[in-house]
Design a protein around this motif. Sequence first.
Motif, PDB file in Angstrom:
ATOM      1  N   PHE A 158       1.306   5.100 -25.459  1.00  0.00           N
ATOM      2  CA  PHE A 158       2.125   4.450 -24.426  1.00  0.00           C
ATOM      3  C   PHE A 158       1.764   4.870 -22.999  1.00  0.00           C
ATOM      4  O   PHE A 158       2.109   4.177 -22.029  1.00  0.00           O
ATOM      5  N   ASP A 210      11.094  14.500 -25.707  1.00  0.00           N
ATOM      6  CA  ASP A 210      10.548  13.322 -26.388  1.00  0.00           C
ATOM      7  C   ASP A 210      10.015  13.717 -27.757  1.00  0.00           C
ATOM      8  O   ASP A 210       9.653  14.871 -27.998  1.00  0.00           O
ATOM      9  N   LEU A 211       9.944  12.700 -28.618  1.00  0.00           N
ATOM     10  CA  LEU A 211       9.484  12.862 -29.991  1.00  0.00           C
ATOM     11  C   LEU A 211       7.956  12.978 -30.061  1.00  0.00           C
ATOM     12  O   LEU A 211       7.425  13.555 -31.005  1.00  0.00           O
ATOM     13  N   THR A 212       7.244  12.405 -29.077  1.00  0.00           N
ATOM     14  CA  THR A 212       5.806  12.154 -29.227  1.00  0.00           C
ATOM     15  C   THR A 212       4.965  13.153 -28.430  1.00  0.00           C
ATOM     16  O   THR A 212       4.953  13.121 -27.192  1.00  0.00           O
ATOM     17  N   ALA A 250      14.089  11.013 -24.418  1.00  0.00           N
ATOM     18  CA  ALA A 250      12.995  10.102 -24.773  1.00  0.00           C
ATOM     19  C   ALA A 250      12.174   9.822 -23.512  1.00  0.00           C
ATOM     20  O   ALA A 250      11.933   8.683 -23.135  1.00  0.00           O
ATOM     21  N   CYS A 251      11.724  10.924 -22.901  1.00  0.00           N
ATOM     22  CA  CYS A 251      11.144  10.877 -21.544  1.00  0.00           C
ATOM     23  C   CYS A 251       9.754  10.292 -21.501  1.00  0.00           C
ATOM     24  O   CYS A 251       9.255   9.976 -20.415  1.00  0.00           O
ATOM     25  N   GLY A 252       9.069  10.160 -22.646  1.00  0.00           N
ATOM     26  CA  GLY A 252       7.703   9.645 -22.623  1.00  0.00           C
ATOM     27  C   GLY A 252       6.830  10.507 -21.727  1.00  0.00           C
ATOM     28  O   GLY A 252       6.788  11.739 -21.861  1.00  0.00           O
TER      29      GLY A 252
HETATM   30  C1  LIG Z   1       9.318   2.719 -24.289  1.00  0.00           C
HETATM   31  S1  LIG Z   1       8.974   4.439 -24.360  1.00  0.00           S
HETATM   32  C2  LIG Z   1       9.807   4.972 -22.864  1.00  0.00           C
HETATM   33  C3  LIG Z   1       9.268   6.250 -22.315  1.00  0.00           C
HETATM   34  C4  LIG Z   1       9.798   6.695 -20.935  1.00  0.00           C
HETATM   35  N1  LIG Z   1      11.229   6.941 -20.963  1.00  0.00           N
HETATM   36  C5  LIG Z   1       9.452   5.708 -19.869  1.00  0.00           C
HETATM   37  O1  LIG Z   1      10.349   5.084 -19.294  1.00  0.00           O
HETATM   38  O2  LIG Z   1       8.255   5.557 -19.558  1.00  0.00           O
HETATM   39  C6  LIG Z   1      10.046   4.960 -25.671  1.00  0.00           C
HETATM   40  C7  LIG Z   1      10.042   6.464 -25.882  1.00  0.00           C
HETATM   41  O3  LIG Z   1      11.067   6.829 -26.800  1.00  0.00           O
HETATM   42  C8  LIG Z   1      10.611   7.962 -27.533  1.00  0.00           C
HETATM   43  N2  LIG Z   1      11.451   8.097 -28.732  1.00  0.00           N
HETATM   44  C9  LIG Z   1      11.642   7.186 -29.731  1.00  0.00           C
HETATM   45  N3  LIG Z   1      12.520   7.674 -30.628  1.00  0.00           N
HETATM   46  C10 LIG Z   1      12.902   8.913 -30.194  1.00  0.00           C
HETATM   47  C11 LIG Z   1      13.790   9.914 -30.693  1.00  0.00           C
HETATM   48  N4  LIG Z   1      14.448   9.740 -31.856  1.00  0.00           N
HETATM   49  N5  LIG Z   1      13.955  11.052 -29.975  1.00  0.00           N
HETATM   50  C12 LIG Z   1      13.262  11.253 -28.828  1.00  0.00           C
HETATM   51  N6  LIG Z   1      12.403  10.347 -28.320  1.00  0.00           N
HETATM   52  C13 LIG Z   1      12.227   9.186 -28.978  1.00  0.00           C
HETATM   53  C14 LIG Z   1       9.156   7.618 -27.789  1.00  0.00           C
HETATM   54  O4  LIG Z   1       8.396   8.735 -28.164  1.00  0.00           O
HETATM   55  C15 LIG Z   1       8.752   7.029 -26.437  1.00  0.00           C
HETATM   56  O5  LIG Z   1       8.299   8.032 -25.568  1.00  0.00           O
END
Ligand SMILES: C[S@@+](CC[C@H](N)C(=O)[O-])C[C@H]1O[C@@H](n2cnc3c(N)ncnc32)[C@H](O)[C@@H]1O
Length: 265
Positions: free
Chosen positions: A18, A69-71, A48-50
């Motif tokens: 991403f 974040d998870l990833t 879920a900060c990415g």
């Molecule tokens: C669309 S991206 C948004 C990232 C960031 N917030 C941004 O605005 O650029 C979705 C994010 O949600 C995270 N995510 C999904 N499920 C999650 C969970 N259960 N706990 C933490 N993060 C999660 C993903 O790893 C990903 O980074």
Amino acid sequence: MDVFETFKAAQKAGWAHFAPLQAITTTSAARLVMHAGIRPGARVLDVACGTGVVAVTAARSGARATGLDLTPELLEAARANSRTAAVEIDWHEGDVEQLPFDAAAFDVVVSQFGHMFAPRPEVAIGEMLRVLKPGGTIAFSTWPPELFVGRMFAVVARYMPPLPPGIPPPVLWGEPTVIRERLASAVRDIVFDRATMLVPALSPQHHRQMTERTAGPVLKLVESLSAADPAKLAAFRQEYDALAAQYLEHNIARQDYLMTRATKV
Ligand SMILES: C[S@@+](CC[C@H](N)C(=O)[O-])C[C@H]1O[C@@H](n2cnc3c(N)ncnc32)[C@H](O)[C@@H]1O
């Protein structure tokens, strides 16, 4: 692994690519920081900060930011972003459904297009509210089902196996009535706002290519169909392009979204 852990493992793998989309989520990050009313000195959690665009924006405005974040691949990019911006941020690999923080540890909890992807909305929001102090602000940006990105997720969903029972579609987080139900009596003073993310794209096909390379659910779909069913993949691509064409004007795709803010009681 139970159904929820399997879902999260797929999310973790799906979002690994991403990072290039931070070029687009950077501007909406500033909108969310403004919407949340983040002030210098505030203890802020970006869930879920990415790549950390919201956390870095909050830190640059003087907040004490934490990102989770998870990833791992995205957290690596987040660490690089905070180094480049010369701000201190406490980064954590973890799950919004099980936050590794004490109760009432934060003044503000935010999520940009993030917590909506957790499989159990009530668990995710329960955790976000637990770590928020009474009187603190919860604020998030989400994709409504009836607008471009929400409709795109619906197209993707039609080509994928159905979500397991007990996992509602993420775009329900874009419905004010559902949000009110989910926040329920834990908050007061809910405020909704709308904003637009403007995405440069030379054609609907360019928009689709960008999405296919970066967005978790679409990336997974293309991966599975390209080997198993090329005709179905072609049909998906045609549907995507027709949808994207409706929102593309002067080489800019309009991606409208919902912003929510509330105060924890
Ligand atoms: C669309 S991206 C948004 C990232 C960031 N917030 C941004 O605005 O650029 C979705 C994010 O949600 C995270 N995510 C999904 N499920 C999650 C969970 N259960 N706990 C933490 N993060 C999660 C993903 O790893 C990903 O980074």
